[in-house]
Write a protein that holds these residues in place. Sequence first.
Motif, mmCIF file in Angstrom:
data_model
loop_
_atom_site.group_PDB
_atom_site.id
_atom_site.type_symbol
_atom_site.label_atom_id
_atom_site.label_comp_id
_atom_site.label_asym_id
_atom_site.label_seq_id
_atom_site.Cartn_x
_atom_site.Cartn_y
_atom_site.Cartn_z
ATOM 1 N N TYR A 257 4.527 -16.226 -33.187
ATOM 2 C CA TYR A 257 4.469 -17.524 -32.530
ATOM 3 C C TYR A 257 3.899 -18.582 -33.472
ATOM 4 O O TYR A 257 4.382 -19.726 -33.504
ATOM 5 C CB TYR A 257 3.610 -17.412 -31.271
ATOM 6 C CG TYR A 257 3.631 -18.636 -30.403
ATOM 7 C CD1 TYR A 257 4.782 -19.020 -29.722
ATOM 8 C CD2 TYR A 257 2.487 -19.419 -30.259
ATOM 9 C CE1 TYR A 257 4.794 -20.140 -28.916
ATOM 10 C CE2 TYR A 257 2.486 -20.547 -29.456
ATOM 11 C CZ TYR A 257 3.643 -20.906 -28.784
ATOM 12 O OH TYR A 257 3.651 -22.030 -27.999
ATOM 13 N N PHE B 167 1.226 -12.862 -32.007
ATOM 14 C CA PHE B 167 0.524 -14.094 -32.329
ATOM 15 C C PHE B 167 1.043 -14.690 -33.637
ATOM 16 O O PHE B 167 1.312 -15.894 -33.726
ATOM 17 C CB PHE B 167 -0.981 -13.820 -32.429
ATOM 18 C CG PHE B 167 -1.766 -15.008 -32.886
ATOM 19 C CD1 PHE B 167 -2.080 -16.030 -32.007
ATOM 20 C CD2 PHE B 167 -2.177 -15.115 -34.211
ATOM 21 C CE1 PHE B 167 -2.796 -17.143 -32.443
ATOM 22 C CE2 PHE B 167 -2.895 -16.206 -34.634
ATOM 23 C CZ PHE B 167 -3.201 -17.227 -33.750
ATOM 24 N N ASN C 88 0.782 -23.814 -21.796
ATOM 25 C CA ASN C 88 1.460 -23.961 -23.081
ATOM 26 C C ASN C 88 0.599 -23.558 -24.273
ATOM 27 O O ASN C 88 1.060 -23.615 -25.408
ATOM 28 C CB ASN C 88 1.945 -25.402 -23.262
ATOM 29 C CG ASN C 88 3.069 -25.752 -22.305
ATOM 30 O OD1 ASN C 88 3.916 -24.924 -22.004
ATOM 31 N ND2 ASN C 88 3.068 -26.978 -21.812
ATOM 32 N N ASP C 89 -0.643 -23.182 -24.013
ATOM 33 C CA ASP C 89 -1.492 -22.668 -25.093
ATOM 34 C C ASP C 89 -1.253 -21.164 -25.242
ATOM 35 O O ASP C 89 -0.716 -20.507 -24.354
ATOM 36 C CB ASP C 89 -2.961 -22.946 -24.794
ATOM 37 C CG ASP C 89 -3.250 -24.443 -24.766
ATOM 38 O OD1 ASP C 89 -2.524 -25.193 -25.447
ATOM 39 O OD2 ASP C 89 -4.173 -24.856 -24.040
ATOM 40 N N PHE C 90 -1.642 -20.639 -26.376
ATOM 41 C CA PHE C 90 -1.297 -19.253 -26.716
ATOM 42 C C PHE C 90 -2.556 -18.487 -27.085
ATOM 43 O O PHE C 90 -2.993 -18.510 -28.235
ATOM 44 C CB PHE C 90 -0.303 -19.256 -27.879
ATOM 45 C CG PHE C 90 0.375 -17.942 -28.119
ATOM 46 C CD1 PHE C 90 1.623 -17.672 -27.580
ATOM 47 C CD2 PHE C 90 -0.237 -16.962 -28.892
ATOM 48 C CE1 PHE C 90 2.262 -16.460 -27.808
ATOM 49 C CE2 PHE C 90 0.385 -15.743 -29.129
ATOM 50 C CZ PHE C 90 1.645 -15.495 -28.572
ATOM 51 N N TYR D 260 -1.704 -11.571 -25.761
ATOM 52 C CA TYR D 260 -0.766 -11.283 -26.834
ATOM 53 C C TYR D 260 -1.507 -10.586 -27.981
ATOM 54 O O TYR D 260 -2.680 -10.840 -28.224
ATOM 55 C CB TYR D 260 -0.124 -12.571 -27.337
ATOM 56 C CG TYR D 260 0.876 -13.145 -26.362
ATOM 57 C CD1 TYR D 260 2.146 -12.590 -26.234
ATOM 58 C CD2 TYR D 260 0.549 -14.245 -25.567
ATOM 59 C CE1 TYR D 260 3.070 -13.109 -25.336
ATOM 60 C CE2 TYR D 260 1.461 -14.757 -24.660
ATOM 61 C CZ TYR D 260 2.709 -14.186 -24.548
ATOM 62 O OH TYR D 260 3.611 -14.691 -23.654
ATOM 63 N N THR E 73 -1.414 -26.300 -28.220
ATOM 64 C CA THR E 73 -0.193 -27.008 -28.607
ATOM 65 C C THR E 73 -0.051 -28.384 -27.979
ATOM 66 O O THR E 73 0.827 -29.142 -28.364
ATOM 67 C CB THR E 73 1.040 -26.175 -28.209
ATOM 68 O OG1 THR E 73 1.045 -25.984 -26.785
ATOM 69 C CG2 THR E 73 1.023 -24.823 -28.896
#
Length: 370
Positions: free
Chosen positions: A219, A216, A274-276, A211, A290
């Motif tokens: 989010y 970023f 689920n992490d970004f 991303y 997260t």
Amino acid sequence: MVFDVVNHAKMPRWNRRFLNGYWIIAVICIAASAALAGVYSYTRSQDYPIALVGQFACWTCIGLLVVEAVLKLLKSWNDYIVITGGLILSLNLIISFPMIGPLITTLFLPILTSIFYFQGRKIVFAFFITLAALWTLYGLQLKHMSAYTDIDLFVMTIVLLIGTFLGLEVMKRGSDLMKDLRSTIASEQDLLVKNILMDKLAKTDALTGLYNHMSFHEYLEELIRQGEQNDLSFQLALLDIDHFKKVNDTYGHRAGDAVLKKVACILQEMVSPNDFPARYGGEEFAILFTETDARDALLQLERIRHHISAVRHEELNGNQVTISIGLHAFYKGCAKEDLFGGADTALYRAKHKGRNRIELYQEERVTLTS
């Protein structure tokens, strides 16, 4: 001409419905003829019509049972067998009650059935077997009856021709509509794919596939909003490749790009779904954790740091690169600027302390070193 291959594959279910419809028509006709025969016998004291009802019921049941049996034996000819079943039902009606002139119009039944298949050859098949049955029936039985004349045969032949022509036109019209529908769906799907690709391009970094800076922050702002409303906790990690300018100056920007891709790939593989992870800019990356607390995030970052430092890059003549990491845990009331400021301060401290290390920003400073 096939109207719709996908729908045509579902025709066995429709064949069953057609046969069920034939049975229902047969039952209704038997009941109606029995009722009329009863009235006829009561008013005229004659039992002959009852025999006709029995004859019709017997031959109709035998005919439909034969159709059911053949249908199971010759599955590749199911559609034609079902069309023929409609003709059998119609002929039984006409032969059993020839004195009822309008029953001859039931010969339309196989043609009407064939239209549902949206295949020209089946409509033509229905026409020819119906026409053959009409002329045979007329020659063997109907022409000897006062209720029928050659004009009736001629008119019925013309009517069958017209019905077949209309059936073919309906099929062609349906085929044109389906082509237009397919074209519209294909255009919409193409547009949807293009929109998805454009959306992906707008949200991801072209070099690393992570991303980008804008997505970023979008989010992160959503996470902060949820964190304020639902006491959601998460961690922000800022990662920076050590001495990256030296990598570009020594080995060239193509080698630097290759390093960025490999580091991004490691991040993508080692974080949870689920992490970004995102490329924040230049040689700097960011990760939003997260589903872990600060301690677990530190351990996960340590595995990432160790893995990156162990990779040897062919583009750098087998040399390695290291990363420095700053981590800040979000808490309710923490503004976006404070969150980034804390993570950046921790990153600066990791750089100042010798690089290739992780610093957690909090009052009790926690440090993991190589």
